[in-house]
Design an enzyme around this catalytic site. Structure first.
Site, PDB file in Angstrom:
ATOM      1  N   LYS A  48      -8.123  56.160  40.704  1.00 31.81           N
ATOM      2  CA  LYS A  48      -7.331  55.859  41.672  1.00 31.81           C
ATOM      3  C   LYS A  48      -6.368  57.201  42.067  1.00 31.81           C
ATOM      4  O   LYS A  48      -5.643  57.333  43.076  1.00 31.81           O
ATOM      5  CB  LYS A  48      -5.855  55.161  41.080  1.00 31.81           C
ATOM      6  CG  LYS A  48      -6.392  53.618  40.568  1.00 31.81           C
ATOM      7  CD  LYS A  48      -4.997  52.816  40.277  1.00 31.81           C
ATOM      8  CE  LYS A  48      -4.343  53.158  39.098  1.00 31.81           C
ATOM      9  NZ  LYS A  48      -3.042  52.343  38.875  1.00 31.81           N
ATOM     10  N   LYS A  50      -4.845  59.175  40.359  1.00 29.24           N
ATOM     11  CA  LYS A  50      -3.675  59.693  39.818  1.00 29.24           C
ATOM     12  C   LYS A  50      -3.672  60.558  38.504  1.00 29.24           C
ATOM     13  O   LYS A  50      -4.607  60.291  37.617  1.00 29.24           O
ATOM     14  CB  LYS A  50      -2.903  58.218  38.964  1.00 29.24           C
ATOM     15  CG  LYS A  50      -2.235  57.442  40.314  1.00 29.24           C
ATOM     16  CD  LYS A  50      -1.352  56.327  39.502  1.00 29.24           C
ATOM     17  CE  LYS A  50      -0.110  56.233  40.605  1.00 29.24           C
ATOM     18  NZ  LYS A  50       0.938  55.428  39.876  1.00 29.24           N
TER      19      LYS A  50
HETATM   20  N1  C2G Z   1       7.518  50.356  40.679  1.00 26.34           N
HETATM   21  C1  C2G Z   1       8.807  49.628  41.249  1.00 26.34           C
HETATM   22  N2  C2G Z   1       9.726  50.603  41.612  1.00 26.34           N
HETATM   23  C2  C2G Z   1       9.572  51.901  41.331  1.00 26.34           C
HETATM   24  C3  C2G Z   1       8.144  52.333  40.945  1.00 26.34           C
HETATM   25  C4  C2G Z   1       7.259  51.292  40.384  1.00 26.34           C
HETATM   26  O1  C2G Z   1       8.891  48.386  41.329  1.00 26.34           O
HETATM   27  N3  C2G Z   1      10.389  52.923  41.572  1.00 26.34           N
HETATM   28  C5  C2G Z   1       6.439  49.390  40.589  1.00 26.34           C
HETATM   29  C6  C2G Z   1       5.221  49.335  41.541  1.00 26.34           C
HETATM   30  O2  C2G Z   1       5.419  48.654  42.766  1.00 26.34           O
HETATM   31  C7  C2G Z   1       4.103  48.603  40.514  1.00 26.34           C
HETATM   32  C8  C2G Z   1       4.490  48.846  39.114  1.00 26.34           C
HETATM   33  O3  C2G Z   1       5.955  49.211  39.080  1.00 26.34           O
HETATM   34  O4  C2G Z   1       4.254  47.080  40.925  1.00 26.34           O
HETATM   35  C9  C2G Z   1       3.685  49.920  38.348  1.00 26.34           C
HETATM   36  O5  C2G Z   1       3.697  51.098  39.223  1.00 26.34           O
HETATM   37  P1  C2G Z   1       2.621  52.038  39.165  1.00 26.34           P
HETATM   38  O6  C2G Z   1       2.546  52.503  37.589  1.00 26.34           O
HETATM   39  O7  C2G Z   1       2.811  53.371  39.992  1.00 26.34           O
HETATM   40  O8  C2G Z   1       1.388  51.350  39.390  1.00 26.34           O
HETATM   41  P2  C2G Z   1       0.044  51.644  40.500  1.00 26.34           P
HETATM   42  O9  C2G Z   1      -0.295  53.047  40.313  1.00 26.34           O
HETATM   43  O10 C2G Z   1       1.087  51.097  41.800  1.00 26.34           O
HETATM   44  O11 C2G Z   1      -0.890  50.670  40.109  1.00 26.34           O
HETATM   45  O12 C2G Z   1      -4.257  47.392  40.443  1.00 26.34           O
HETATM   46  C10 C2G Z   1      -2.896  47.860  41.026  1.00 26.34           C
HETATM   47  C11 C2G Z   1      -2.698  49.272  40.478  1.00 26.34           C
HETATM   48  O13 C2G Z   1      -2.861  49.386  39.159  1.00 26.34           O
HETATM   49  C12 C2G Z   1      -1.106  49.285  40.760  1.00 26.34           C
END
Ligand code: C2G
Length: 130
Positions: A48, A50
């Protein structure tokens, strides 16, 4: 008469666990009875693109301390969601709306909902403060 337990599924990296993460987990759990969280492995985070502060085990330990999360499963690739939905008899798939539309293919197997992200907080912001 026992009503069928509603299983909810969501995925994420959940690095530097913060209020925005808790808010989506809270809302997802409140929409069902059992919440499964697909937690991105360290290898998948590389895919990803990250960079994480915490490794998988630490991020898993932190999520297991969150009362909304009932089961943590590893997320290893982009392809596993359909199988996860079927294997765990998922009724509802939840993601933050930064992913709006990206997982609509799952509508063939379960309900799909994208919830508004929590404003003002992100792992990227927290890293900048560290
Ligand atoms: N999130 C949120 N508000 C934020 C930050 C994050 O609602 N201020 C939500 C994101 O939209 C996501 C969840 O928290 O639904 C997890 O965020 P991340 O850890 O950044 O996940 P991400 O990298 O988006 O991975 O297959 C899907 C991916 O694994 C999603």
């Amino acid at each position: 008469m026992e009503t069928k337990k509603k299983t909810v599924l969501t995925y994420g990296t959940f690095d530097l666990l913060h209020f925005g993460h808790l808010e989506i987990l809270r809302r997802a759990k409140e929409m069902g009875d059992f919440l499964i969280v697909g937690l991105s492995t360290d290898r998948f985070n590389e895919i990803k693109g990250k960079q994480c502060v915490h490794d998988y085990q630490t991020r898993k330990n932190m999520l297991e301390a969150v009362k909304y999360a009932d089961l943590i499963i590893p997320e290893e690739d982009w392809e596993q969601k359909t199988k996860d939905v079927q294997d765990h008899h998922v009724d509802l798939f939840i993601m933050g709306d930064d992913w709006a539309g990206k997982f609509d293919y799952l509508k063939d197997y379960c309900e799909v909902k994208y919830l508004p992200r929590t404003k003002g907080i992100s792992t990227t912001k927290l890293k900048a403060l560290l």
